[in-house]
Design a protein around this motif. Structure first.
Motif, PDB file in Angstrom:
ATOM      1  N   ALA A  29       0.828  -1.206   0.000  1.00 51.40           N
ATOM      2  CA  ALA A  29       0.000   0.000   0.000  1.00 51.40           C
ATOM      3  C   ALA A  29       0.859   1.252   0.000  1.00 51.40           C
ATOM      4  O   ALA A  29       1.950   1.273   0.567  1.00 51.40           O
ATOM      5  CB  ALA A  29      -0.911  -0.014   1.220  1.00 51.40           C
ATOM      6  N   ARG A  30       0.339   2.278  -0.664  1.00 54.31           N
ATOM      7  CA  ARG A  30       0.951   3.598  -0.658  1.00 54.31           C
ATOM      8  C   ARG A  30       0.031   4.501   0.158  1.00 54.31           C
ATOM      9  O   ARG A  30      -1.167   4.569  -0.107  1.00 54.31           O
ATOM     10  CB  ARG A  30       1.047   4.156  -2.080  1.00 54.31           C
ATOM     11  N   TYR A  62       0.106   1.891   9.079  1.00 61.87           N
ATOM     12  CA  TYR A  62       1.178   2.079   8.089  1.00 61.87           C
ATOM     13  C   TYR A  62       2.095   0.865   7.972  1.00 61.87           C
ATOM     14  O   TYR A  62       3.082   0.901   7.262  1.00 61.87           O
ATOM     15  CB  TYR A  62       1.996   3.330   8.442  1.00 61.87           C
ATOM     16  N   ARG A  63       1.736  -0.218   8.665  1.00 61.51           N
ATOM     17  CA  ARG A  63       2.570  -1.416   8.633  1.00 61.51           C
ATOM     18  C   ARG A  63       2.751  -1.909   7.204  1.00 61.51           C
ATOM     19  O   ARG A  63       1.813  -2.058   6.448  1.00 61.51           O
ATOM     20  CB  ARG A  63       1.985  -2.532   9.491  1.00 61.51           C
ATOM     21  N   ASP A  64       4.011  -2.122   6.837  1.00 58.72           N
ATOM     22  CA  ASP A  64       4.401  -2.636   5.519  1.00 58.72           C
ATOM     23  C   ASP A  64       3.886  -1.772   4.361  1.00 58.72           C
ATOM     24  O   ASP A  64       3.687  -2.275   3.259  1.00 58.72           O
ATOM     25  CB  ASP A  64       3.949  -4.089   5.344  1.00 58.72           C
ATOM     26  N   SER A  65       3.668  -0.503   4.621  1.00 60.27           N
ATOM     27  CA  SER A  65       3.220   0.428   3.588  1.00 60.27           C
ATOM     28  C   SER A  65       4.387   1.300   3.142  1.00 60.27           C
ATOM     29  O   SER A  65       5.399   1.413   3.820  1.00 60.27           O
ATOM     30  CB  SER A  65       2.113   1.342   4.125  1.00 60.27           C
ATOM     31  N   TYR A  66       4.198   1.920   2.003  1.00 61.80           N
ATOM     32  CA  TYR A  66       5.133   2.912   1.497  1.00 61.80           C
ATOM     33  C   TYR A  66       4.476   4.263   1.749  1.00 61.80           C
ATOM     34  O   TYR A  66       3.364   4.518   1.296  1.00 61.80           O
ATOM     35  CB  TYR A  66       5.406   2.688   0.013  1.00 61.80           C
ATOM     36  N   VAL A  67       5.161   5.115   2.505  1.00 62.74           N
ATOM     37  CA  VAL A  67       4.559   6.347   3.003  1.00 62.74           C
ATOM     38  C   VAL A  67       5.245   7.561   2.400  1.00 62.74           C
ATOM     39  O   VAL A  67       6.474   7.628   2.341  1.00 62.74           O
ATOM     40  CB  VAL A  67       4.649   6.403   4.543  1.00 62.74           C
ATOM     41  N   LYS A  94       7.516   0.350   5.254  1.00 63.69           N
ATOM     42  CA  LYS A  94       8.625  -0.196   4.450  1.00 63.69           C
ATOM     43  C   LYS A  94       9.560   0.907   3.983  1.00 63.69           C
ATOM     44  O   LYS A  94      10.771   0.698   3.884  1.00 63.69           O
ATOM     45  CB  LYS A  94       8.077  -0.944   3.234  1.00 63.69           C
ATOM     46  N   LYS A  95       8.985   2.068   3.676  1.00 61.92           N
ATOM     47  CA  LYS A  95       9.774   3.186   3.166  1.00 61.92           C
ATOM     48  C   LYS A  95       8.994   4.458   3.449  1.00 61.92           C
ATOM     49  O   LYS A  95       7.781   4.490   3.343  1.00 61.92           O
ATOM     50  CB  LYS A  95       9.999   3.019   1.655  1.00 61.92           C
ATOM     51  N   ILE A  96       9.723   5.531   3.798  1.00 63.57           N
ATOM     52  CA  ILE A  96       9.110   6.830   4.045  1.00 63.57           C
ATOM     53  C   ILE A  96       9.896   7.853   3.238  1.00 63.57           C
ATOM     54  O   ILE A  96      11.127   7.885   3.299  1.00 63.57           O
ATOM     55  CB  ILE A  96       9.153   7.202   5.542  1.00 63.57           C
ATOM     56  N   VAL A  97       9.180   8.678   2.476  1.00 62.18           N
ATOM     57  CA  VAL A  97       9.836   9.708   1.678  1.00 62.18           C
ATOM     58  C   VAL A  97       9.111  11.032   1.837  1.00 62.18           C
ATOM     59  O   VAL A  97       7.938  11.079   2.205  1.00 62.18           O
ATOM     60  CB  VAL A  97       9.901   9.342   0.175  1.00 62.18           C
ATOM     61  N   ILE A 106       8.811   7.266  -7.969  1.00 60.76           N
ATOM     62  CA  ILE A 106      10.124   7.464  -8.599  1.00 60.76           C
ATOM     63  C   ILE A 106      11.219   6.881  -7.718  1.00 60.76           C
ATOM     64  O   ILE A 106      12.102   6.157  -8.196  1.00 60.76           O
ATOM     65  CB  ILE A 106      10.374   8.959  -8.894  1.00 60.76           C
ATOM     66  N   ILE A 107      11.148   7.151  -6.431  1.00 64.93           N
ATOM     67  CA  ILE A 107      12.165   6.650  -5.504  1.00 64.93           C
ATOM     68  C   ILE A 107      12.095   5.129  -5.386  1.00 64.93           C
ATOM     69  O   ILE A 107      13.132   4.448  -5.379  1.00 64.93           O
ATOM     70  CB  ILE A 107      12.028   7.338  -4.131  1.00 64.93           C
TER      71      ILE A 107
END
Length: 169
Positions: A29-30, A62-67, A94-97, A106-107
């Motif tokens: 999930a995003r 937000y578990r295992d999500s891309y934020v 999983k990732k925070i930008v 893009i990232i």
């Protein structure tokens, strides 16, 4: 007589590697977090209130999500505010930008291309699939060509029946 009508897959016999860049898209999930929702009257950052709202975030959402973290308000937000949000979610996401969904994609594709093992394509003819039901950031194709150009024998874009030659080594 049966040999006369044998159906052969000439594409498979050609040694051509079909590569679908969409396969690199990370699954998950995003989710976006708008800092506007953490501001007093959506305009002012009051440190005590901000910290309380950050502390109240349910990290399991937000578990295992891309934020991606962004600010849609016309307010100046100090950099430490992004630090607090990131620190709160680091162990579950999983990732925070910083940025919008497009920046996140893009990232994510940059990371996927950077970490992918392209060694199986060394010295091979490679066809990058042209159509996808998933949205791929244009920058991903640029990065892909940069990775493949030094190692492939030839690079094409499109479909096996209709492709555009990109380069030959």
């Amino acid at each position: 007589m049966a040999e006369e009508f044998e159906i052969r897959n000439k594409v498979a016999e050609s040694g051509l590697i079909n590569f679908d860049i969409a396969d690199l898209l990370p699954k998950g999930a995003r989710k976006g977090i708008d800092l506007k929702d953490f501001l007093f009257m959506e305009m002012i950052l009051k440190e005590k209130d901000f910290r309380e709202k950050v502390e109240a975030i349910n990290t399991e959402e937000y578990r295992d999500s891309y934020v991606y973290v962004y600010n849609s308000a016309d307010a100046i937000v100090p950099l430490w505010a992004y630090f607090l949000i990131t620190a709160k979610l680091t162990n579950t996401a999983k990732k925070i930008v910083y940025g919008n969904l497009e920046n996140l994609e893009i990232i994510l594709m940059h990371d996927a291309i950077s970490n992918y093992n392209f060694s199986e394509m060394n010295g091979k003819r490679v066809l990058v699939k042209g159509c996808s039901d998933k949205e791929i950031p244009e920058n991903a194709y640029i990065e892909l060509v940069e990775k493949l150009q030094p190692i492939v024998k030839s690079l094409m874009f499109g479909e096996a029946c209709s492709n555009v030659p990109i380069l030959k080594n």
